[in-house]
Motif scaffolding. Structure first.
Motif, PDB file in Angstrom:
ATOM      1  N   LEU A  74       0.216  -1.324   0.016  1.00 13.40           N
ATOM      2  CA  LEU A  74      -0.229  -0.112   0.313  1.00 13.40           C
ATOM      3  C   LEU A  74       0.842   1.284   0.565  1.00 13.40           C
ATOM      4  CD1 LEU A  74      -2.556  -1.363   2.610  1.00 13.40           C
ATOM      5  CD2 LEU A  74      -3.023  -1.073   0.187  1.00 13.40           C
ATOM      6  N   SER A  75       2.043   1.458   1.272  1.00 12.17           N
ATOM      7  CA  SER A  75       2.476   2.764   1.222  1.00 12.17           C
ATOM      8  C   SER A  75       3.227   2.182   0.228  1.00 12.17           C
ATOM      9  CB  SER A  75       3.425   2.706   2.641  1.00 12.17           C
ATOM     10  OG  SER A  75       4.640   1.746   2.569  1.00 12.17           O
ATOM     11  N   GLU A  76       3.791   1.563  -0.719  1.00  9.85           N
ATOM     12  CA  GLU A  76       4.956   1.832  -1.642  1.00  9.85           C
ATOM     13  C   GLU A  76       4.444   1.685  -3.490  1.00  9.85           C
ATOM     14  OE1 GLU A  76       8.614  -1.029  -2.208  1.00  9.85           O
ATOM     15  OE2 GLU A  76       7.539  -1.160   0.390  1.00  9.85           O
ATOM     16  N   ARG A  77       3.181   1.821  -3.268  1.00 12.28           N
ATOM     17  CA  ARG A  77       2.088   1.634  -4.395  1.00 12.28           C
ATOM     18  C   ARG A  77       2.880   1.045  -5.932  1.00 12.28           C
ATOM     19  NH1 ARG A  77       0.249   8.377  -5.709  1.00 12.28           N
ATOM     20  NH2 ARG A  77      -1.779   7.636  -3.412  1.00 12.28           N
ATOM     21  N   ARG A  78       2.834  -0.131  -5.003  1.00  7.63           N
ATOM     22  CA  ARG A  78       3.813  -1.670  -6.059  1.00  7.63           C
ATOM     23  C   ARG A  78       2.824  -3.147  -6.043  1.00  7.63           C
ATOM     24  NH1 ARG A  78       7.855  -1.620  -9.720  1.00  7.63           N
ATOM     25  NH2 ARG A  78       7.920   0.726  -9.222  1.00  7.63           N
ATOM     26  N   VAL A  79       3.236  -4.029  -6.436  1.00  2.00           N
ATOM     27  CA  VAL A  79       2.695  -4.636  -6.431  1.00  2.00           C
ATOM     28  C   VAL A  79       3.443  -5.575  -7.270  1.00  2.00           C
ATOM     29  CG1 VAL A  79       1.505  -6.526  -7.993  1.00  2.00           C
ATOM     30  CG2 VAL A  79       0.198  -4.358  -7.342  1.00  2.00           C
ATOM     31  N   TRP A  80       3.983  -7.100  -6.766  1.00  2.00           N
ATOM     32  CA  TRP A  80       4.853  -7.701  -7.911  1.00  2.00           C
ATOM     33  C   TRP A  80       4.294  -9.196  -7.490  1.00  2.00           C
ATOM     34  CZ3 TRP A  80       5.949  -4.683  -3.649  1.00  2.00           C
ATOM     35  CH2 TRP A  80       7.026  -3.612  -3.711  1.00  2.00           C
ATOM     36  N   LEU A  81       4.559  -9.941  -9.044  1.00  2.00           N
ATOM     37  CA  LEU A  81       4.160 -11.215  -9.025  1.00  2.00           C
ATOM     38  C   LEU A  81       5.198 -11.844  -8.895  1.00  2.00           C
ATOM     39  CD1 LEU A  81       1.882 -10.556 -12.727  1.00  2.00           C
ATOM     40  CD2 LEU A  81       1.301  -9.764 -10.523  1.00  2.00           C
ATOM     41  N   VAL A  82       4.370 -13.211  -8.134  1.00  2.00           N
ATOM     42  CA  VAL A  82       6.093 -13.881  -7.208  1.00  2.00           C
ATOM     43  C   VAL A  82       5.838 -15.107  -7.569  1.00  2.00           C
ATOM     44  CG1 VAL A  82       6.535 -14.871  -5.062  1.00  2.00           C
ATOM     45  CG2 VAL A  82       6.287 -12.021  -5.321  1.00  2.00           C
ATOM     46  N   THR A  83       6.492 -15.954  -8.556  1.00  2.00           N
ATOM     47  CA  THR A  83       6.120 -17.175  -8.389  1.00  2.00           C
ATOM     48  C   THR A  83       5.985 -18.217  -6.824  1.00  2.00           C
ATOM     49  OG1 THR A  83       8.142 -18.349  -9.344  1.00  2.00           O
ATOM     50  CG2 THR A  83       7.673 -17.139 -10.580  1.00  2.00           C
ATOM     51  N   ALA A  84       5.735 -19.678  -7.932  1.00  2.00           N
ATOM     52  CA  ALA A  84       5.488 -20.671  -6.716  1.00  2.00           C
ATOM     53  C   ALA A  84       7.554 -21.340  -5.934  1.00  2.00           C
ATOM     54  CB  ALA A  84       5.154 -21.894  -7.708  1.00  2.00           C
ATOM     55  N   GLY A  85       8.184 -20.805  -6.927  1.00  2.00           N
ATOM     56  CA  GLY A  85       9.187 -20.914  -6.149  1.00  2.00           C
ATOM     57  C   GLY A  85      10.183 -19.538  -5.714  1.00  2.00           C
ATOM     58  N   ASN A  86       9.457 -18.451  -5.683  1.00  2.00           N
ATOM     59  CA  ASN A  86       9.481 -17.619  -4.660  1.00  2.00           C
ATOM     60  C   ASN A  86      10.230 -16.535  -5.536  1.00  2.00           C
ATOM     61  OD1 ASN A  86       7.788 -17.519  -2.414  1.00  2.00           O
ATOM     62  ND2 ASN A  86       9.482 -19.247  -1.740  1.00  2.00           N
ATOM     63  N   LYS A  87      10.182 -16.172  -6.681  1.00  2.00           N
ATOM     64  CA  LYS A  87      10.943 -15.375  -7.850  1.00  2.00           C
ATOM     65  C   LYS A  87       9.746 -14.231  -8.072  1.00  2.00           C
ATOM     66  CE  LYS A  87      14.902 -17.804  -7.379  1.00  2.00           C
ATOM     67  NZ  LYS A  87      15.959 -17.470  -6.939  1.00  2.00           N
ATOM     68  N   VAL A  88      10.319 -13.647  -8.260  1.00  2.00           N
ATOM     69  CA  VAL A  88       9.688 -11.981  -9.034  1.00  2.00           C
ATOM     70  C   VAL A  88       9.504 -12.338 -10.031  1.00  2.00           C
ATOM     71  CG1 VAL A  88       9.963  -9.207  -8.563  1.00  2.00           C
ATOM     72  CG2 VAL A  88       9.616 -10.524  -6.423  1.00  2.00           C
ATOM     73  N   SER A  89       8.710 -12.139 -10.770  1.00  2.00           N
ATOM     74  CA  SER A  89       8.659 -13.062 -11.964  1.00  2.00           C
ATOM     75  C   SER A  89       8.932 -10.916 -13.063  1.00  2.00           C
ATOM     76  CB  SER A  89       7.158 -13.723 -12.865  1.00  2.00           C
ATOM     77  OG  SER A  89       5.951 -12.582 -12.497  1.00  2.00           O
ATOM     78  N   THR A  90       7.473 -10.263 -11.963  1.00  2.00           N
ATOM     79  CA  THR A  90       7.538  -8.989 -12.855  1.00  2.00           C
ATOM     80  C   THR A  90       7.181  -8.180 -11.419  1.00  2.00           C
ATOM     81  OG1 THR A  90       6.868  -6.729 -14.376  1.00  2.00           O
ATOM     82  CG2 THR A  90       5.067  -8.793 -13.508  1.00  2.00           C
ATOM     83  N   THR A  91       7.348  -6.756 -11.598  1.00  2.00           N
ATOM     84  CA  THR A  91       6.768  -5.468 -10.596  1.00  2.00           C
ATOM     85  C   THR A  91       6.468  -4.593 -11.310  1.00  2.00           C
ATOM     86  OG1 THR A  91       7.266  -4.313  -8.300  1.00  2.00           O
ATOM     87  CG2 THR A  91       8.953  -4.754  -9.851  1.00  2.00           C
ATOM     88  N   PHE A  92       5.811  -3.617 -10.660  1.00  2.00           N
ATOM     89  CA  PHE A  92       5.328  -2.437 -11.196  1.00  2.00           C
ATOM     90  C   PHE A  92       4.213  -1.510 -10.268  1.00  2.00           C
ATOM     91  CE2 PHE A  92       1.977  -6.104 -12.331  1.00  2.00           C
ATOM     92  CZ  PHE A  92       1.256  -5.841 -12.060  1.00  2.00           C
ATOM     93  N   ALA A  93       4.370  -0.586 -10.653  1.00  2.00           N
ATOM     94  CA  ALA A  93       3.463   0.758  -9.977  1.00  2.00           C
ATOM     95  C   ALA A  93       2.279   1.007 -10.296  1.00  2.00           C
ATOM     96  CB  ALA A  93       4.029   2.444 -10.100  1.00  2.00           C
TER      97      ALA A  93
END
Length: 183
Positions: A74-93
């Protein structure tokens, strides 16, 4: 000559000592009066919030769960899409809505390909995951591509993103996918 060089060394030493004493006096004169008093525990600096300790602002927030999930800060106004292996596939505002979900764990409950948002904007790739005071909360992208700040006087729950990010969210967050909301 030996005698004059020892006099020079003595003179330089005296000048250096005078300068050090003068600087020490200046430092003590400008120090606060309560510097020598012991500090109470409440006066000590508190540990930083784990979110503030991150060196890379795009790094996944700590304590944001594990496994396949969407993390929304919420405070960062950001989203991360995280795979089953805990790897970030992408992040965006993202552009948050006036009504936000409280931090916690949620799951995708419904999706819509293209609809009109509660603010009247044509939106696509709607991924809903919460309901706060009868206001549905979800991610979406405006068909126009705009990410303008919503009218704060309206009770809307659309978390807007760019169209390309909306496409990525749509492909990633199917029904039941975990959504973790952090402060």
């Amino acid at each position: 000559m030996a005698r004059s060089s020892s006099g020079l060394v003595a003179g330089l030493t005296a000048a250096a000592l005078t300068a050090v004493c003068f600087l020490a006096y200046q430092a003590s004169a400008s120090a606060p009066d309560d510097l020598s008093k012991p500090r109470s525990p409440s006066a000590l600096p508190s540990a930083k919030n784990p979110q503030q300790q991150r060196k890379d602002p795009l790094a996944l927030p700590v304590n944001s769960g594990s496994g396949l999930r969407v993390v929304y800060a919420l405070s960062e106004r950001r989203v991360w899409l995280v795979t089953a292996g805990n790897k970030v596939s992408t992040t965006f505002a993202v552009m948050p809505s006036p009504v936000n979900p409280p931090p916690g764990a949620y799951a995708v409950t419904s999706r819509s390909g293209q609809v009109d948002g509660s603010d009247g904007t044509a939106i696509e790739h709607v991924v809903r995951f919460a309901n706060v005071n009868d206001v549905p909360i979800g991610f979406s992208a405006a068909v126009s591509g705009a990410m303008t700040a919503p009218d704060p006087s309206k009770k809307t729950g659309g978390v807007r993103m760019k169209r390309a990010d909306g496409d990525a969210m749509w492909r990633f967050a199917t029904i039941g996918t975990k959504i973790i909301v952090v402060p």
